[in-house]
Design a protein around this motif. Structure first.
Motif, PDB file in Angstrom:
ATOM      1  N   SER A  84      19.876  89.255  75.436  1.00 50.83           N
ATOM      2  CA  SER A  84      18.425  89.174  75.213  1.00 50.83           C
ATOM      3  C   SER A  84      17.639  89.765  76.380  1.00 50.83           C
ATOM      4  CB  SER A  84      18.009  87.719  74.989  1.00 50.83           C
ATOM      5  OG  SER A  84      18.026  86.985  76.200  1.00 50.83           O
ATOM      6  N   LEU A  85      18.317  90.025  77.486  1.00 52.09           N
ATOM      7  CA  LEU A  85      17.670  90.543  78.687  1.00 52.09           C
ATOM      8  C   LEU A  85      18.081  91.988  78.991  1.00 52.09           C
ATOM      9  CD1 LEU A  85      18.288  87.346  80.855  1.00 52.09           C
ATOM     10  CD2 LEU A  85      16.259  87.895  79.498  1.00 52.09           C
ATOM     11  N   ILE A  86      18.819  92.579  78.064  1.00 50.27           N
ATOM     12  CA  ILE A  86      19.367  93.933  78.247  1.00 50.27           C
ATOM     13  C   ILE A  86      18.879  94.821  77.104  1.00 50.27           C
ATOM     14  CG2 ILE A  86      21.497  95.293  78.278  1.00 50.27           C
ATOM     15  CD1 ILE A  86      22.879  92.666  79.306  1.00 50.27           C
ATOM     16  N   PRO A  87      18.288  95.976  77.375  1.00 53.68           N
ATOM     17  CA  PRO A  87      17.809  96.827  76.286  1.00 53.68           C
ATOM     18  C   PRO A  87      18.960  97.446  75.498  1.00 53.68           C
ATOM     19  CG  PRO A  87      17.549  97.941  78.390  1.00 53.68           C
ATOM     20  CD  PRO A  87      17.981  96.539  78.705  1.00 53.68           C
ATOM     21  N   GLY A  88      18.776  97.596  74.182  1.00 51.82           N
ATOM     22  CA  GLY A  88      19.765  98.241  73.331  1.00 51.82           C
ATOM     23  C   GLY A  88      20.680  97.251  72.635  1.00 51.82           C
ATOM     24  N   LYS A  89      21.495  97.783  71.715  1.00 51.74           N
ATOM     25  CA  LYS A  89      22.505  97.006  71.004  1.00 51.74           C
ATOM     26  C   LYS A  89      23.872  97.463  71.473  1.00 51.74           C
ATOM     27  CE  LYS A  89      20.688  93.953  68.242  1.00 51.74           C
ATOM     28  NZ  LYS A  89      21.037  92.523  68.366  1.00 51.74           N
ATOM     29  N   HIS A  90      24.733  96.532  71.826  1.00 54.06           N
ATOM     30  CA  HIS A  90      25.952  96.897  72.523  1.00 54.06           C
ATOM     31  C   HIS A  90      27.202  96.275  71.880  1.00 54.06           C
ATOM     32  CE1 HIS A  90      23.522  98.906  75.510  1.00 54.06           C
ATOM     33  NE2 HIS A  90      22.735  97.830  75.528  1.00 54.06           N
ATOM     34  N   LYS A  91      28.244  96.107  72.661  1.00 50.33           N
ATOM     35  CA  LYS A  91      29.511  95.560  72.182  1.00 50.33           C
ATOM     36  C   LYS A  91      29.968  94.460  73.137  1.00 50.33           C
ATOM     37  CE  LYS A  91      32.469  98.625  70.366  1.00 50.33           C
ATOM     38  NZ  LYS A  91      33.466  99.739  70.352  1.00 50.33           N
ATOM     39  N   VAL A  92      30.916  93.654  72.651  1.00 52.09           N
ATOM     40  CA  VAL A  92      31.567  92.649  73.490  1.00 52.09           C
ATOM     41  C   VAL A  92      33.050  92.976  73.542  1.00 52.09           C
ATOM     42  CG1 VAL A  92      32.215  90.213  73.692  1.00 52.09           C
ATOM     43  CG2 VAL A  92      29.880  90.837  73.036  1.00 52.09           C
ATOM     44  N   ASN A  93      33.594  92.934  74.740  1.00 55.88           N
ATOM     45  CA  ASN A  93      35.019  93.214  74.942  1.00 55.88           C
ATOM     46  C   ASN A  93      35.760  91.894  75.086  1.00 55.88           C
ATOM     47  OD1 ASN A  93      37.331  94.678  75.316  1.00 55.88           O
ATOM     48  ND2 ASN A  93      36.809  95.458  77.334  1.00 55.88           N
ATOM     49  N   LEU A  94      36.675  91.612  74.148  1.00 52.24           N
ATOM     50  CA  LEU A  94      37.417  90.355  74.123  1.00 52.24           C
ATOM     51  C   LEU A  94      38.855  90.556  74.582  1.00 52.24           C
ATOM     52  CD1 LEU A  94      36.426  88.851  70.635  1.00 52.24           C
ATOM     53  CD2 LEU A  94      35.624  88.078  72.874  1.00 52.24           C
ATOM     54  N   HIS A  95      39.386  89.559  75.264  1.00 51.33           N
ATOM     55  CA  HIS A  95      40.820  89.477  75.526  1.00 51.33           C
ATOM     56  C   HIS A  95      41.433  88.538  74.495  1.00 51.33           C
ATOM     57  CE1 HIS A  95      43.161  91.350  78.718  1.00 51.33           C
ATOM     58  NE2 HIS A  95      42.025  91.571  79.365  1.00 51.33           N
ATOM     59  N   ALA A  96      42.725  88.701  74.262  1.00 48.54           N
ATOM     60  CA  ALA A  96      43.407  87.907  73.238  1.00 48.54           C
ATOM     61  C   ALA A  96      43.301  86.405  73.491  1.00 48.54           C
ATOM     62  CB  ALA A  96      44.881  88.327  73.154  1.00 48.54           C
ATOM     63  N   ILE A  97      43.253  85.988  74.753  1.00 48.55           N
ATOM     64  CA  ILE A  97      43.202  84.560  75.061  1.00 48.55           C
ATOM     65  C   ILE A  97      41.878  83.915  74.667  1.00 48.55           C
ATOM     66  CG2 ILE A  97      44.931  84.511  76.896  1.00 48.55           C
ATOM     67  CD1 ILE A  97      42.671  84.850  78.934  1.00 48.55           C
ATOM     68  N   TYR A  98      40.925  84.713  74.159  1.00 52.77           N
ATOM     69  CA  TYR A  98      39.640  84.171  73.733  1.00 52.77           C
ATOM     70  C   TYR A  98      39.602  83.870  72.233  1.00 52.77           C
ATOM     71  CZ  TYR A  98      38.000  85.016  78.406  1.00 52.77           C
ATOM     72  OH  TYR A  98      37.851  84.957  79.768  1.00 52.77           O
ATOM     73  N   ALA A  99      40.753  83.759  71.600  1.00 49.15           N
ATOM     74  CA  ALA A  99      40.821  83.376  70.195  1.00 49.15           C
ATOM     75  C   ALA A  99      40.072  82.066  69.989  1.00 49.15           C
ATOM     76  CB  ALA A  99      42.271  83.235  69.759  1.00 49.15           C
ATOM     77  N   ASP A 100      39.335  81.989  68.897  1.00 47.42           N
ATOM     78  CA  ASP A 100      38.561  80.788  68.575  1.00 47.42           C
ATOM     79  C   ASP A 100      39.230  80.102  67.396  1.00 47.42           C
ATOM     80  OD1 ASP A 100      36.736  78.825  68.053  1.00 47.42           O
ATOM     81  OD2 ASP A 100      35.011  80.151  67.818  1.00 47.42           O
ATOM     82  N   THR A 101      40.149  79.198  67.693  1.00 50.64           N
ATOM     83  CA  THR A 101      40.931  78.551  66.643  1.00 50.64           C
ATOM     84  C   THR A 101      41.367  77.170  67.090  1.00 50.64           C
ATOM     85  OG1 THR A 101      42.958  78.722  65.314  1.00 50.64           O
ATOM     86  CG2 THR A 101      43.033  79.678  67.524  1.00 50.64           C
ATOM     87  N   GLU A 102      41.490  76.256  66.129  1.00 46.45           N
ATOM     88  CA  GLU A 102      42.030  74.919  66.405  1.00 46.45           C
ATOM     89  C   GLU A 102      43.551  74.930  66.348  1.00 46.45           C
ATOM     90  OE1 GLU A 102      40.156  72.338  67.322  1.00 46.45           O
ATOM     91  OE2 GLU A 102      38.436  73.692  67.236  1.00 46.45           O
ATOM     92  N   GLU A 103      44.088  75.992  65.803  1.00 47.84           N
ATOM     93  CA  GLU A 103      45.538  76.100  65.651  1.00 47.84           C
ATOM     94  C   GLU A 103      46.199  76.389  66.996  1.00 47.84           C
ATOM     95  OE1 GLU A 103      48.717  79.148  63.460  1.00 47.84           O
ATOM     96  OE2 GLU A 103      46.592  79.154  62.877  1.00 47.84           O
TER      97      GLU A 103
END
Length: 420
Positions: A84-103
């Motif tokens: 919200s403080l950066i101009p433009g539309k961009h991307k997010v770089n994820l690492h595998a350990i950032y999986a969002d799962t209960e499993e």
């Protein structure tokens, strides 16, 4: 009535127009550039799968500033605040350990379903996603080897993890309509001088061949390989050296990643871009700030960042270059670190666009080095700040240091409420 920002912008436009620079067109071009902002600045490279594991692979984060993200929801909230403080539309770089799962799932068994919440969020925010297998901070990487490990069972685990990561990257690209860059970096190497430099590289090459065996739609996923000169625990020898990955990437049509901190302390990546561009269809950049070593300091608008931007713009390389950030600093507010580094990267690209490149090249071709030097120096004082302020105002983000007040408020209201 025009604001003071708009008036300054109009004055700047007239100055640049005298040298044939269309500032409005510059800002249109700038708006199309996507910076891949790395998620791991937000939680000190802990992730959510193996959060209790010690950091390994030469990864080292210093500082204990309060407010690190502890959950995927907190991390996404922090990313939203930064964007919200950066101009433009961009991307997010994820690492595998950032999986969002209960499993409870191991790295070699990860699937797209473990990242569905990230994809839904990215769609909602209008963002792209990039990806990285996580070949560190794991029980099977504690001896410093992964894809080049002499034990075939351990090597198999990491091969399967990288293969799974490519499929997740392709899923991101397909779902979001933005090509995902899946970047492979491994920490493999020796602390002391090895008896055999060749065999580990033979194993790494064979493993990568297997990782990349399945053809994926390049519109959805592009593969990249990343080198390193040395690291903590691999001071004497790194299997995946620059020469290794340069050869592998060229031979196998993979993006070659140049990380600003992964070379000799006196070596810069800006000078490599023009050469590499002649032989590759694409380049991946990890923009960082090394200080005496691969220390991953927050990106500032220093000479090397400006030179990288100049090479990308004047060499017409933006269309084939994927720009990502890679730093982690826990000694300062983590959201502020994202904002500072990303705004500086965009700002440097804008400054490179606000230079009479054609006139400089023409003077050089004619042997008029006096004009080349004079214009180069004079344009360092041109009012690029007025153009940047207008771009921020036009994009609906804070102008100049006004963003800092918002980060401080977010720290008081949100980050300070988080426990350990």
């Amino acid at each position: 009535m025009q604001s003071s920002v708009q008036r300054s912008y109009e004055d700047a436009k007239q100055l640049y127009a005298k040298h044939g620079i269309d500032v409005d067109a510059v800002l249109e071009s700038l708006a199309n550039i996507k910076i891949s902002m790395h998620c791991w600045q937000g939680d000190d490279v802990r992730g959510f799968l193996n959060r209790d594991q010690d950091l390994t692979g030469g990864i080292s984060v210093t500082g204990n500033y309060p407010g690190a993200a502890r959950t995927p929801e907190e991390l996404r909230a922090d990313l939203e605040k930064a964007f919200s403080l950066i101009p433009g539309k961009h991307k997010v770089n994820l690492h595998a350990i950032y999986a969002d799962t209960e499993e409870k799932v191991e790295l070699d068994r990860l699937e797209p379903k473990h990242f569905e919440k990230w994809v839904a969020w990215a769609k909602e925010q209008g963002l792209g996603l990039d990806f990285n297998p996580t070949c560190f901070s794991h029980e099977l990487s504690k001896d410093g080897f992964t894809l080049s490990h002499p034990d075939p069972k351990i090597r198999r685990f990491w091969i399967d993890h990288c293969k799974a990561s490519r499929k997740i990257g392709a899923y991101f690209g397909e779902q979001l309509g933005q090509t995902c860059v899946t970047n492979v970096w491994v920490p493999d190497g020796f602390k002391d001088v090895p008896a055999d430099r060749l065999a580990p590289r033979q194993r790494l090459k064979s493993a990568l061949d297997e990782v990349f065996a399945e053809e994926l739609n390049p519109a959805h996923n592009l593969d990249a390989v990343e080198s390193k000169l040395f690291g903590l625990g691999s001071e004497a020898y790194v299997v995946g050296s620059h020469e290794f990955y340069m050869g592998y990437g060229l031979q196998n049509n993979k993006l070659i990643c140049l990380d600003a901190g992964h070379f000799h302390p006196t070596e810069t990546i800006s000078g490599k871009l023009s050469s590499l561009s002649l032989f590759t269809d694409g380049i991946l950049l990890h923009v960082s700030r090394p200080m005496r070593w691969d220390s991953d300091h927050v990106v500032t608008m220093d000479d090397e960042l400006l030179d990288i931007a100049k090479e990308l713009v004047q060499g017409d390389l933006l269309g084939k270059t994927h720009i990502g950030l890679d730093f982690f600093d826990a000694s300062i507010n983590r959201v502020a670190a994202w904002v500072i580094g990303t705004r500086n990267t965009i700002k440097a690209l804008m400054r490179a666009m606000l230079v009479p490149a054609d006139a400089l090249k023409r003077a050089e071709l004619e042997g008029d080095y006096t004009t080349r030097l004079a214009l180069t120096e004079e344009f360092k004082m041109y009012p690029f700040g007025a153009v940047w302020d207008y771009y921020c105002e036009k994009s609906g983000v804070p102008v100049r240091e006004e963003w800092l007040a918002e980060v401080k408020a977010y720290e008081r209201e949100v980050l300070s409420e988080r426990g350990e």
